[in-house]
Design a protein around this motif. Structure first.
Motif, PDB file in Angstrom:
ATOM      1  N   UNK A  67       0.838  -1.212   0.000  1.00  0.00           N
ATOM      2  CA  UNK A  67       0.000   0.000   0.000  1.00  0.00           C
ATOM      3  C   UNK A  67       0.871   1.260   0.000  1.00  0.00           C
ATOM      4  N   UNK A  68       1.908   1.249   0.823  1.00  0.00           N
ATOM      5  CA  UNK A  68       2.830   2.387   0.891  1.00  0.00           C
ATOM      6  C   UNK A  68       3.636   2.487  -0.409  1.00  0.00           C
ATOM      7  N   UNK A  69       3.970   1.336  -0.999  1.00  0.00           N
ATOM      8  CA  UNK A  69       4.753   1.299  -2.228  1.00  0.00           C
ATOM      9  C   UNK A  69       4.053   2.045  -3.365  1.00  0.00           C
ATOM     10  N   UNK A  70       2.727   1.949  -3.434  1.00  0.00           N
ATOM     11  CA  UNK A  70       1.992   2.684  -4.478  1.00  0.00           C
ATOM     12  C   UNK A  70       2.258   4.185  -4.370  1.00  0.00           C
ATOM     13  N   UNK A  71       2.227   4.708  -3.144  1.00  0.00           N
ATOM     14  CA  UNK A  71       2.532   6.131  -2.927  1.00  0.00           C
ATOM     15  C   UNK A  71       3.999   6.404  -3.264  1.00  0.00           C
ATOM     16  N   UNK A  72       4.860   5.491  -2.833  1.00  0.00           N
ATOM     17  CA  UNK A  72       6.296   5.667  -3.076  1.00  0.00           C
ATOM     18  C   UNK A  72       6.629   5.741  -4.559  1.00  0.00           C
ATOM     19  N   UNK A  73       5.981   4.906  -5.365  1.00  0.00           N
ATOM     20  CA  UNK A  73       6.224   4.924  -6.815  1.00  0.00           C
ATOM     21  C   UNK A  73       5.785   6.257  -7.419  1.00  0.00           C
ATOM     22  N   UNK A  74       4.622   6.736  -6.998  1.00  0.00           N
ATOM     23  CA  UNK A  74       4.117   8.014  -7.527  1.00  0.00           C
ATOM     24  C   UNK A  74       5.042   9.161  -7.132  1.00  0.00           C
ATOM     25  N   UNK A  75       5.426   9.197  -5.863  1.00  0.00           N
ATOM     26  CA  UNK A  75       6.274  10.287  -5.378  1.00  0.00           C
ATOM     27  C   UNK A  75       7.667  10.198  -5.990  1.00  0.00           C
ATOM     28  N   UNK A  76       8.213   8.996  -6.111  1.00  0.00           N
ATOM     29  CA  UNK A  76       9.522   8.827  -6.743  1.00  0.00           C
ATOM     30  C   UNK A  76       9.482   9.298  -8.187  1.00  0.00           C
ATOM     31  N   UNK A  77       8.421   8.951  -8.881  1.00  0.00           N
ATOM     32  CA  UNK A  77       8.274   9.385 -10.276  1.00  0.00           C
ATOM     33  C   UNK A  77       8.208  10.908 -10.372  1.00  0.00           C
ATOM     34  N   UNK A  78       7.443  11.533  -9.487  1.00  0.00           N
ATOM     35  CA  UNK A  78       7.329  12.992  -9.486  1.00  0.00           C
ATOM     36  C   UNK A  78       8.664  13.657  -9.127  1.00  0.00           C
ATOM     37  N   UNK A  79       9.376  13.093  -8.164  1.00  0.00           N
ATOM     38  CA  UNK A  79      10.685  13.645  -7.791  1.00  0.00           C
ATOM     39  C   UNK A  79      11.686  13.498  -8.935  1.00  0.00           C
ATOM     40  N   UNK A  80      11.637  12.359  -9.641  1.00  0.00           N
ATOM     41  CA  UNK A  80      12.512  12.171 -10.803  1.00  0.00           C
ATOM     42  C   UNK A  80      12.200  13.204 -11.879  1.00  0.00           C
ATOM     43  N   UNK A  81      10.909  13.447 -12.110  1.00  0.00           N
ATOM     44  CA  UNK A  81      10.504  14.447 -13.108  1.00  0.00           C
ATOM     45  C   UNK A  81      10.976  15.835 -12.693  1.00  0.00           C
ATOM     46  N   UNK A  82      10.850  16.162 -11.410  1.00  0.00           N
ATOM     47  CA  UNK A  82      11.312  17.458 -10.909  1.00  0.00           C
ATOM     48  C   UNK A  82      12.821  17.598 -11.069  1.00  0.00           C
ATOM     49  N   UNK A  83      13.562  16.559 -10.729  1.00  0.00           N
ATOM     50  CA  UNK A  83      15.024  16.601 -10.881  1.00  0.00           C
ATOM     51  C   UNK A  83      15.417  16.776 -12.344  1.00  0.00           C
ATOM     52  N   UNK A  84      14.718  16.104 -13.230  1.00  0.00           N
ATOM     53  CA  UNK A  84      14.993  16.233 -14.661  1.00  0.00           C
ATOM     54  C   UNK A  84      14.699  17.656 -15.129  1.00  0.00           C
ATOM     55  N   UNK A  85      13.572  18.194 -14.692  1.00  0.00           N
ATOM     56  CA  UNK A  85      13.212  19.574 -15.043  1.00  0.00           C
ATOM     57  C   UNK A  85      14.289  20.542 -14.560  1.00  0.00           C
ATOM     58  N   UNK A  86      14.687  20.404 -13.306  1.00  0.00           N
ATOM     59  CA  UNK A  86      15.681  21.306 -12.740  1.00  0.00           C
ATOM     60  C   UNK A  86      17.048  21.142 -13.405  1.00  0.00           C
ATOM     61  N   UNK A  87      17.373  19.933 -13.791  1.00  0.00           N
ATOM     62  CA  UNK A  87      18.659  19.692 -14.447  1.00  0.00           C
ATOM     63  C   UNK A  87      18.721  20.364 -15.817  1.00  0.00           C
ATOM     64  N   UNK A  88      17.573  20.454 -16.486  1.00  0.00           N
ATOM     65  CA  UNK A  88      17.554  21.008 -17.836  1.00  0.00           C
ATOM     66  C   UNK A  88      16.986  22.412 -17.909  1.00  0.00           C
ATOM     67  N   UNK A  89      16.542  22.914 -16.780  1.00  0.00           N
ATOM     68  CA  UNK A  89      15.902  24.234 -16.728  1.00  0.00           C
ATOM     69  C   UNK A  89      16.774  25.327 -17.322  1.00  0.00           C
ATOM     70  N   UNK A  90      18.037  25.308 -17.006  1.00  0.00           N
ATOM     71  CA  UNK A  90      18.932  26.369 -17.451  1.00  0.00           C
ATOM     72  C   UNK A  90      19.813  25.962 -18.623  1.00  0.00           C
TER      73      UNK A  90
END
Length: 166
Positions: A67-90
């Motif tokens: 049950x917790x893993x479902x949340x973890x996958x969603x949050x991990x995916x969102x954090x990965x997307x944020x890191x990718x955005x920030x890495x390429x932002x500039x």
């Protein structure tokens, strides 16, 4: 009741559960297995239940863990997307470049400059204003100002003047 759930612990748990191993997760993070184990135990204490059963064959995710893993996958995916955005932002310039230039400047020169710049920086919109009046960049909101020759020193030390045509 506030549990102070750490996203770091949630992401770590998610990797342990997905990889099925403390050792593989240890290699992924380049930290000791014992550190991962302590963090998972700490996370389980904050959650209030066991998330992983440890055995000699690896790990087994509990019902609560899934049950917790479902949340973890969603949050991990969102954090990965944020890191990718920030890495390429500039990586590439973007936004609007406000430019003032004398109206008497040749249209072909202006077009060549804009065309060349747009090829280098396609995400930049150029807001070009043509005027033969003196534009003071301290007063007006421009990024680049082309003015006719000024034979006096700049009054504002934050401005940069450079002769580009003689």
């Amino acid at each position: 009741m506030k549990r102070n759930i750490s996203t770091d612990h949630l992401v770590l748990f998610t990797h342990v559960a997905e990889l099925g191993s403390f050792t593989k997760t240890s290699q992924l993070y380049n930290i000791p297995v014992s550190t991962i184990s302590r963090r998972i135990v700490s996370f389980e204490e904050k959650i209030g239940g066991q998330l992983i059963k440890r055995n000699t064959k690896g790990v087994q995710v509990t019902e609560l863990g899934f049950e917790i893993l479902d949340y973890g996958k969603k949050i991990t995916s969102e954090l990965d997307a944020l890191e990718s955005f920030l890495a390429h932002k500039n990586d590439e310039p973007h936004g609007t470049l406000k430019v003032s230039m004398p109206a008497s400047t040749s249209a072909s020169i202006i077009n060549d400059i804009i065309h060349s710049y747009k090829q280098l920086c396609p995400e930049v919109t150029i807001d070009l204003r043509l005027t033969d009046r003196f534009v003071d960049p301290r007063v007006e909101d421009y990024d680049i100002v082309f003015n006719y020759v000024i034979n006096e020193p700049l009054k504002d030390s934050t401005l940069i003047a450079k002769r580009i045509v003689t």
